[in-house]
Design a protein around this motif. Structure first.
Motif, PDB file in Angstrom:
ATOM      1  N   GLU A  83      43.724  38.523  42.229  1.00  0.00           N
ATOM      2  CA  GLU A  83      43.109  37.276  43.198  1.00  0.00           C
ATOM      3  C   GLU A  83      41.657  37.797  43.437  1.00  0.00           C
ATOM      4  N   THR A 104      39.390  37.817  40.456  1.00  0.00           N
ATOM      5  CA  THR A 104      38.711  36.546  40.499  1.00  0.00           C
ATOM      6  C   THR A 104      37.624  36.403  41.252  1.00  0.00           C
ATOM      7  N   SER A 105      37.910  36.816  42.652  1.00  0.00           N
ATOM      8  CA  SER A 105      36.946  36.457  43.619  1.00  0.00           C
ATOM      9  C   SER A 105      35.513  37.066  43.473  1.00  0.00           C
ATOM     10  N   LYS A 160      34.680  37.768  40.347  1.00  0.00           N
ATOM     11  CA  LYS A 160      33.921  37.450  39.090  1.00  0.00           C
ATOM     12  C   LYS A 160      33.334  35.878  39.422  1.00  0.00           C
ATOM     13  N   LYS A 161      33.985  35.452  40.522  1.00  0.00           N
ATOM     14  CA  LYS A 161      33.532  34.011  40.580  1.00  0.00           C
ATOM     15  C   LYS A 161      32.275  33.908  41.878  1.00  0.00           C
TER      16      LYS A 161
END
Length: 201
Positions: A120, A123-124, A126-127
């Motif tokens: 998580e 992902t955060s 990367k986003k």
């Protein structure tokens, strides 16, 4: 203590202890003690310890770093130093990132460490962070390609290589050297490799 102040105190305590002991090595009772609140108070603001990490620490990092320190600060540096050559501006940018890590070393340590183990968190980043960083690096590269300072290159590969090299250098100063200030000569040598490569001229 006001509600918002309590939340900030909990986050500050979590960042400090996560940086010292890691997320997995930290308990909510330790966070509460550091924050000066009862352990039950934590759960008025965050459902779980993981919530503190994801919806507290990581959200704070991505909002603050993504907007202020990539979108705003780096763009301002590029604009204010438009008269400088590619080597000079790259040096300014690297030194700026080192100072950023020095100033926010605990949250940087938490984010970098946890991004390796927590999907998580990764992902955060990367986003919310990588797209802004890549957009800035592309602007930097295209500016100096258009000026004829840099040669035409594959921008996707170049931005990945540049971001990876500078990030690795800054993170190494944080984790391996346990130092937050690199000397001018060392930065110049790094830039020589980035600009000139390894091939003998």
């Amino acid at each position: 203590m006001a509600r918002e102040n309590k939340r900030e105190a909990i986050l500050a305590a979590a960042i400090k202890i996560f940086a010292q002991k890691s997320y997995n090595g930290t308990t909510t009772s330790e966070i509460a003690k550091e924050a000066g609140v009862a352990e039950g108070t934590i759960f008025r603001y965050f459902k779980t310890k993981k919530d503190i990490l994801i919806k507290g620490v990581i959200d704070k990092f991505t909002e603050f770093v993504g907007e202020k320190f990539i979108s705003e600060q780096l763009t301002n540096i590029l604009e204010k130093n438009s008269d400088k050559d590619g080597r000079e501006i790259l040096k300014i940018l690297i030194k700026d990132r080192i100072e950023l890590v020095k100033k926010y070393k605990d949250i940087m340590k938490v984010v970098v460490s946890e991004s390796l183990y927590n999907a998580e968190v990764a992902t955060s980043i990367k986003k919310n962070i990588l797209p802004k960083a890549k957009l800035f690096i592309r602007k930097f590269l295209t500016t100096y390609i258009e000026k004829g300072v840099f040669r035409n290159v594959d921008l996707d590969v170049a931005e990945t290589a540049l971001m990876g090299t500078v990030t690795a250098y800054v993170v190494q100063n944080l984790f391996l050297k346990q130092s937050y200030i690199s000397n001018e000569e060392e930065i110049d040598k790094l830039i020589d490799i980035i600009i000139g490569g390894l091939k003998k001229s």
